[in-house]
Design a protein around this motif. Structure first.
Motif, PDB file in Angstrom:
ATOM      1  N   GLY A  15       0.818  -1.214   0.000  1.00 37.48           N
ATOM      2  CA  GLY A  15       0.000   0.000   0.000  1.00 37.48           C
ATOM      3  C   GLY A  15       0.851   1.263   0.000  1.00 37.48           C
ATOM      4  O   GLY A  15       1.661   1.473   0.896  1.00 37.48           O
ATOM      5  N   PRO A  18      -0.256   7.650   2.237  1.00 34.56           N
ATOM      6  CA  PRO A  18       0.646   8.407   3.113  1.00 34.56           C
ATOM      7  C   PRO A  18       1.452   7.526   4.084  1.00 34.56           C
ATOM      8  O   PRO A  18       2.647   7.756   4.281  1.00 34.56           O
ATOM      9  CB  PRO A  18      -0.316   9.320   3.875  1.00 34.56           C
ATOM     10  CG  PRO A  18      -1.480   9.485   2.949  1.00 34.56           C
ATOM     11  CD  PRO A  18      -1.611   8.200   2.210  1.00 34.56           C
ATOM     12  N   ALA A  19       0.813   6.506   4.661  1.00 36.21           N
ATOM     13  CA  ALA A  19       1.539   5.659   5.632  1.00 36.21           C
ATOM     14  C   ALA A  19       2.649   4.867   4.932  1.00 36.21           C
ATOM     15  O   ALA A  19       3.782   4.792   5.416  1.00 36.21           O
ATOM     16  CB  ALA A  19       0.560   4.709   6.332  1.00 36.21           C
ATOM     17  N   ASP A  38       1.479  -1.366  -4.775  1.00 34.47           N
ATOM     18  CA  ASP A  38       0.121  -0.847  -4.630  1.00 34.47           C
ATOM     19  C   ASP A  38      -0.757  -1.471  -5.708  1.00 34.47           C
ATOM     20  O   ASP A  38      -0.294  -1.760  -6.814  1.00 34.47           O
ATOM     21  CB  ASP A  38       0.088   0.677  -4.759  1.00 34.47           C
ATOM     22  CG  ASP A  38      -1.198   1.267  -4.164  1.00 34.47           C
ATOM     23  OD1 ASP A  38      -1.135   1.780  -3.030  1.00 34.47           O
ATOM     24  OD2 ASP A  38      -2.258   1.183  -4.823  1.00 34.47           O
ATOM     25  N   LYS A  39      -2.017  -1.635  -5.365  1.00 31.99           N
ATOM     26  CA  LYS A  39      -2.921  -2.302  -6.316  1.00 31.99           C
ATOM     27  C   LYS A  39      -3.417  -1.358  -7.405  1.00 31.99           C
ATOM     28  O   LYS A  39      -3.942  -1.803  -8.416  1.00 31.99           O
ATOM     29  CB  LYS A  39      -4.109  -2.926  -5.578  1.00 31.99           C
ATOM     30  CG  LYS A  39      -5.062  -1.925  -4.964  1.00 31.99           C
ATOM     31  CD  LYS A  39      -6.201  -2.651  -4.259  1.00 31.99           C
ATOM     32  CE  LYS A  39      -7.213  -1.677  -3.694  1.00 31.99           C
ATOM     33  NZ  LYS A  39      -8.305  -2.353  -3.008  1.00 31.99           N
ATOM     34  N   ARG A  40      -3.254  -0.052  -7.184  1.00 35.96           N
ATOM     35  CA  ARG A  40      -3.706   0.884  -8.210  1.00 35.96           C
ATOM     36  C   ARG A  40      -2.593   1.125  -9.228  1.00 35.96           C
ATOM     37  O   ARG A  40      -1.419   1.129  -8.887  1.00 35.96           O
ATOM     38  CB  ARG A  40      -4.069   2.226  -7.584  1.00 35.96           C
ATOM     39  CG  ARG A  40      -5.297   2.151  -6.732  1.00 35.96           C
ATOM     40  CD  ARG A  40      -5.709   3.537  -6.290  1.00 35.96           C
ATOM     41  NE  ARG A  40      -6.572   3.464  -5.131  1.00 35.96           N
ATOM     42  CZ  ARG A  40      -7.854   3.142  -5.159  1.00 35.96           C
ATOM     43  NH1 ARG A  40      -8.443   2.861  -6.299  1.00 35.96           N
ATOM     44  NH2 ARG A  40      -8.560   3.089  -4.052  1.00 35.96           N
ATOM     45  N   GLN A 113      -3.965  15.425  -1.188  1.00 34.47           N
ATOM     46  CA  GLN A 113      -3.117  14.283  -0.836  1.00 34.47           C
ATOM     47  C   GLN A 113      -2.139  13.882  -1.950  1.00 34.47           C
ATOM     48  O   GLN A 113      -1.009  13.483  -1.680  1.00 34.47           O
ATOM     49  CB  GLN A 113      -4.047  13.119  -0.499  1.00 34.47           C
ATOM     50  CG  GLN A 113      -3.372  11.899   0.020  1.00 34.47           C
ATOM     51  CD  GLN A 113      -4.384  10.893   0.560  1.00 34.47           C
ATOM     52  OE1 GLN A 113      -5.458  11.249   1.012  1.00 34.47           O
ATOM     53  NE2 GLN A 113      -4.045   9.624   0.514  1.00 34.47           N
ATOM     54  N   PRO A 140      -1.557  -8.534  -3.335  1.00 34.15           N
ATOM     55  CA  PRO A 140      -1.096  -9.723  -2.600  1.00 34.15           C
ATOM     56  C   PRO A 140      -2.166 -10.814  -2.610  1.00 34.15           C
ATOM     57  O   PRO A 140      -3.359 -10.521  -2.565  1.00 34.15           O
ATOM     58  CB  PRO A 140      -0.865  -9.195  -1.189  1.00 34.15           C
ATOM     59  CG  PRO A 140      -1.690  -7.977  -1.080  1.00 34.15           C
ATOM     60  CD  PRO A 140      -1.872  -7.406  -2.448  1.00 34.15           C
ATOM     61  N   GLN A 191      -9.881  -7.441  -3.468  1.00 35.01           N
ATOM     62  CA  GLN A 191      -9.770  -8.875  -3.189  1.00 35.01           C
ATOM     63  C   GLN A 191     -11.110  -9.594  -3.218  1.00 35.01           C
ATOM     64  O   GLN A 191     -11.185 -10.756  -3.537  1.00 35.01           O
ATOM     65  CB  GLN A 191      -9.123  -9.106  -1.828  1.00 35.01           C
ATOM     66  CG  GLN A 191      -7.697  -9.546  -1.927  1.00 35.01           C
ATOM     67  CD  GLN A 191      -6.765  -8.360  -1.888  1.00 35.01           C
ATOM     68  OE1 GLN A 191      -7.201  -7.223  -1.761  1.00 35.01           O
ATOM     69  NE2 GLN A 191      -5.485  -8.619  -2.030  1.00 35.01           N
ATOM     70  N   ASP A 216      -2.342  -0.598   3.864  1.00 40.47           N
ATOM     71  CA  ASP A 216      -3.286  -0.753   2.769  1.00 40.47           C
ATOM     72  C   ASP A 216      -4.687  -0.254   3.113  1.00 40.47           C
ATOM     73  O   ASP A 216      -5.679  -0.803   2.648  1.00 40.47           O
ATOM     74  CB  ASP A 216      -3.298  -2.199   2.254  1.00 40.47           C
ATOM     75  CG  ASP A 216      -3.444  -3.236   3.355  1.00 40.47           C
ATOM     76  OD1 ASP A 216      -3.304  -2.883   4.532  1.00 40.47           O
ATOM     77  OD2 ASP A 216      -3.689  -4.412   3.030  1.00 40.47           O
ATOM     78  N   ARG A 278     -12.459  23.677   0.097  1.00 38.92           N
ATOM     79  CA  ARG A 278     -13.132  22.400   0.396  1.00 38.92           C
ATOM     80  C   ARG A 278     -14.297  22.658   1.341  1.00 38.92           C
ATOM     81  O   ARG A 278     -14.173  23.373   2.329  1.00 38.92           O
ATOM     82  CB  ARG A 278     -12.162  21.413   1.041  1.00 38.92           C
ATOM     83  CG  ARG A 278     -12.894  20.192   1.587  1.00 38.92           C
ATOM     84  CD  ARG A 278     -11.976  19.057   1.911  1.00 38.92           C
ATOM     85  NE  ARG A 278     -11.497  18.416   0.684  1.00 38.92           N
ATOM     86  CZ  ARG A 278     -10.894  17.233   0.655  1.00 38.92           C
ATOM     87  NH1 ARG A 278     -10.690  16.571   1.769  1.00 38.92           N
ATOM     88  NH2 ARG A 278     -10.468  16.721  -0.475  1.00 38.92           N
ATOM     89  N   TYR A 280     -16.961  20.581   3.708  1.00 39.36           N
ATOM     90  CA  TYR A 280     -17.465  19.330   4.300  1.00 39.36           C
ATOM     91  C   TYR A 280     -18.900  19.618   4.689  1.00 39.36           C
ATOM     92  O   TYR A 280     -19.163  20.548   5.472  1.00 39.36           O
ATOM     93  CB  TYR A 280     -16.695  18.959   5.563  1.00 39.36           C
ATOM     94  CG  TYR A 280     -15.345  18.345   5.316  1.00 39.36           C
ATOM     95  CD1 TYR A 280     -15.230  17.084   4.746  1.00 39.36           C
ATOM     96  CD2 TYR A 280     -14.183  19.015   5.676  1.00 39.36           C
ATOM     97  CE1 TYR A 280     -13.983  16.511   4.530  1.00 39.36           C
ATOM     98  CE2 TYR A 280     -12.946  18.449   5.468  1.00 39.36           C
ATOM     99  CZ  TYR A 280     -12.847  17.199   4.897  1.00 39.36           C
ATOM    100  OH  TYR A 280     -11.622  16.645   4.691  1.00 39.36           O
ATOM    101  N   ASP A 366      -4.696   4.083   8.130  1.00 37.40           N
ATOM    102  CA  ASP A 366      -6.125   3.756   8.151  1.00 37.40           C
ATOM    103  C   ASP A 366      -6.368   2.271   8.428  1.00 37.40           C
ATOM    104  O   ASP A 366      -7.448   1.907   8.879  1.00 37.40           O
ATOM    105  CB  ASP A 366      -6.773   4.120   6.805  1.00 37.40           C
ATOM    106  CG  ASP A 366      -7.198   5.583   6.745  1.00 37.40           C
ATOM    107  OD1 ASP A 366      -6.756   6.356   7.615  1.00 37.40           O
ATOM    108  OD2 ASP A 366      -7.958   5.945   5.826  1.00 37.40           O
ATOM    109  N   PRO A 373     -13.075  12.939   8.847  1.00 35.72           N
ATOM    110  CA  PRO A 373     -11.963  13.816   8.459  1.00 35.72           C
ATOM    111  C   PRO A 373     -12.067  15.205   9.062  1.00 35.72           C
ATOM    112  O   PRO A 373     -11.270  16.073   8.734  1.00 35.72           O
ATOM    113  CB  PRO A 373     -12.109  13.869   6.936  1.00 35.72           C
ATOM    114  CG  PRO A 373     -13.551  13.679   6.692  1.00 35.72           C
ATOM    115  CD  PRO A 373     -14.109  12.861   7.822  1.00 35.72           C
TER     116      PRO A 373
END
Ligand code: FAD
Length: 663
Positions: A15, A18-19, A38-40, A113, A140, A191, A216, A278, A280, A366, A373
């Motif tokens: 993943g 950010p992390a 990453d999956k993207r 981001q 994975p 998945q 992830d 932005r 919210y 996450d 947020p």
């Protein structure tokens, strides 16, 4: 099917959000063999999280790219509060400083981001000389950890099989809207919905890793493989997000605003980069379509399970969210010049019950904690998770530290996650309440109290192998040594400005403490020039550290430990040759290091000379402060040879090859 490829790495990161990026940054900086997947098929370019807290900007400074942020971000200085007046029309009732003035050199800042991930990615490329890049799109398939009681333990005890996805299968499809949005359909990379075909071994790879990090995201596959529960609940609060360049007569549109309308709901206004704002927006019944989803039951904090109510996101449009926003902002107008992104989501407030398995596979970001947020914390806390974890793993992988330091990741970061969820619950309740249900004063009090927390600068790590203070009853009350009465042990070193002794240039201390992976011993030797006892102590420390048979000298040679001297004597009384040679070392060519002695003294050009006062250190007594590689204060002792030996004893509990001193 037998995978066609095999590889061995120190760390596999699953993943690249950010992390994952922050973990990869540390590993690139410290030379750890890393693979990040990453999956993207591409990184994100719009939307998602946007808030950067002051602490994260301090951390970016230690990695050398905060200047990029400063050039591009929008910065929050003032927060305005709007409430309905007696006619039911919104009006400003208060203005407060945004954040906590003076807590950091940086103010809370915002930018999308994708930009932040680009800075991280560029820094990773630079530190790794282009050898570490996110590999996409990979998914994975399986994860196995070797049993702890294996008779012949492998050096690479975690095995993960990865599948390379076809590129065109790895972009999530949006729900039929033209504007970029966060309303994704499941895609081949989920998945739950594996890619059909593509089952030959050619697109499979077995990775043997010493450690695996699951970065992830909220639906973490890694967390599920480890059987870790994500405890908490899905709330009924549904929020829409719009990133627009607005056309409006609302006077505070370039300030952060919390707006409570009479019966239209609430809005948060967050001015962003490039004229974007932005919004919210809380959506209410009738604004969205709710369905009960028995497939994903919610676990309440008491362990009770109940079916979750889910918003049907396929039905939401940007126009729909905008219409709600216009209603809340009335009588002010709100139209759209540019629409950049939108989404809608339901708040889940959950914390994983463990952040690791067997101290071999860790989860972060996450994957560990999800929340609303509104406090702007998600991305920040996620980055700070791996900022906490990755240097510890690097120490163990390099054989410098014992694995016994690893459990401090979970103990330190789980406390932060729980505090975050508690704050978020309070904030969500306030935002979702109607005016009249909760007083404006209470609302502002909670925001005000939470301000310090949301800067990220008040995190207070508890007593452990890596934080030497008496065990506290809570993690809130800071602990101060009598030698440094304003420098809390377990918290990050607050910044202050000093003068470099060699060339008289003023520097912020944080600028001189880059993330190099070193522990640092800051010797605050006070006004040594006018205090003979301190001068003698300084010379004795210098002589002690210089002894070749001294293990601390070995740590200094290995680059694990850096020693710096910060004195408080008047410049007229100081000579460069006063300082012991360990603080003015020469390299093999004889070139001196001029950057390890700093002075807490008035500069002829800028405001300096308050460091001892800021830290509560007496100029006639001094202190010796130990910082961890992540900049948190680990220990404070007296600035004597005895004090230095105490640091050695402390380090010998977890640094490989150090033995306690005989004092
Ligand atoms: P993520 O940023 O979620 O990154 C996880 C990464 O892992 C992704 O790149 C993903 O593709 C990848 N991945 C996932 N599963 C796998 C797998 N099995 N194999 C390989 N790769 C995988 N926060 C705010 O503060 N404000 C917002 O408005 C906001 N909006 C959001 C909207 C959306 C649609 C999403 C998804 C998140 C939003 N967030 C928002 C939350 C914020 O983005 C997160 O808190 C933050 O990104 C967490 O960082 P992370 O690295 O832990 O996870």
């Amino acid at each position: 099917t037998t995978p066609a490829k095999e590889s061995k790495v120190d760390v596999l990161i699953v993943g690249a959000g950010p992390a994952g990026y922050m973990a990869a940054l540390w590993f690139a900086r410290l030379g750890i063999k890393t693979k990040i997947i990453d999956k993207r098929s591409t990184q994100i370019f719009t939307g998602q999280a946007d808030g950067l807290q002051p602490r994260v900007l301090e951390v970016f400074e230690t990695f050398g790219f905060v200047d990029r942020a400063i050039k591009e971000v929008a910065v929050g200085y003032e927060a305005c509060f709007y409430e309905p007046d007696e006619n039911g029309l919104i009006r400003r009732v208060d203005k407060l400083p945004e954040g906590v003035p003076g807590i950091s050199r940086f103010n809370g800042s915002v930018i999308h981001q994708g930009r932040i991930e680009t800075w991280l990615s560029d820094a990773i490329t630079e530190f790794s000389n282009g050898t570490l890049n996110v590999e996409r799109p990979y998914l994975p398939q399986s994860l196995e950890i070797e049993a702890a009681d294996t008779p012949t333990p492998s050096e690479y005890p975690v095995k993960v099989v990865l599948k390379k996805l076809p590129d065109d299968n790895a972009s999530p499809e949006q729900f039929g809207h033209k504007v970029q949005n966060g309303l994704y359909r499941q895609f081949g990379g989920d998945q739950q919905n594996p890619v059909p075909g593509a089952e030959s071994g050619d697109d499979l790879e077995t990775v043997h890793a010493k450690y695996v990090l699951g970065c992830d995201g909220a639906h973490s596959w890694v967390r599920k493989q480890l059987g870790i529960e994500h405890k908490g609940e899905t709330t009924d609060y549904v929020w829409g997000v719009l990133d627009i360049v607005p056309v409006t007569d609302f006077p505070d549109i370039r300030k952060r605003c919390s707006i409570h309308s009479k019966d239209g709901g609430s809005i948060m206004v967050i001015p962003r980069e490039d004229g974007i704002v932005r919004f919210y927006i809380q959506l209410r019944e009738g604004d969205h379509i709710a369905t009960v989803d028995p497939a994903e039951p919610t676990t309440t904090p008491t362990g009770e399970k109940k079916p979750a109510t889910r918003v049907d996101r396929t039905k939401l449009t940007a126009e729909h969210i905008l219409a709600t926003a216009q209603k809340i902002m009335h009588p002010y107008s709100l139209e759209v010049a540019e629409m950049h992104w939108f989404t809608a989501y339901q708040i889940g407030q959950r914390v994983a019950t463990a952040f690791q398995k067997d101290q071999r596979v860790f989860i972060a970001g996450d994957a560990c904690h999800t929340h609303s947020p509104k406090a702007g914390q998600g991305m920040n806390v996620s980055m700070m998770d791996t900022f906490n974890l990755a240097w510890k793993l690097a120490y163990v992988i390099k054989g410098l530290a014992k694995p016994s330091i690893l459990p401090t990741y979970e103990s330190e970061r789980m406390t932060v996650a729980q505090d975050l969820i508690a704050y978020d619950q309070k904030l969500s309740r306030l935002f979702s309440s109607k005016p009249g249900e909760i007083s404006t004063d209470e609302f502002r009090r909670v925001i005000d109290q939470g301000s310090a927390f949301t800067t990220g600068c008040t995190v207070n790590y508890q007593t452990s192998l890596l934080i030497d203070k008496p065990a506290a009853e809570d993690n809130v009350t800071p602990y101060y040594s009598p030698l440094a009465t304003k420098l809390a042990i377990g918290m990050r070193l607050p910044d202050t400005k000093l003068v470099m002794q060699s060339d008289a240039r003023p520097w912020y201390l944080n600028q001189r403490l880059p993330s190099t992976g070193q522990f640092r011993v800051l010797v605050f030797i006070g006004d040594y020039a006018q205090t003979p006892a301190l001068k003698a102590q300084m010379e004795a420390i210098g002589a002690y550290l210089a002894k070749p048979e001294n293990s601390l000298q070995r740590l200094r040679t290995d680059g694990v430990l850096q020693t710096m001297l910060i004195h408080a004597s008047p410049q007229a009384k100081v000579e460069w040759d006063d300082f012991p040679l360990v603080f003015r070392p020469r390299d093999e060519r004889g070139v001196m290091d001029y950057w390890l002695v700093m002075a807490d003294t008035p500069s002829l050009h800028e405001t300096t000379g308050n460091a001892y006062e800021t830290y509560g250190i007496e100029k006639g007594v001094g202190a010796l402060v130990v910082l961890r590689p992540d900049g948190y204060v680990a220990k404070v002792v007296e600035p004597t040879v005895e004090g230095v030996k105490g640091v050695w004893d402390w380090l010998s509990q977890f640094v490989v090859g150090l033995t306690p001193t005989e004092i």
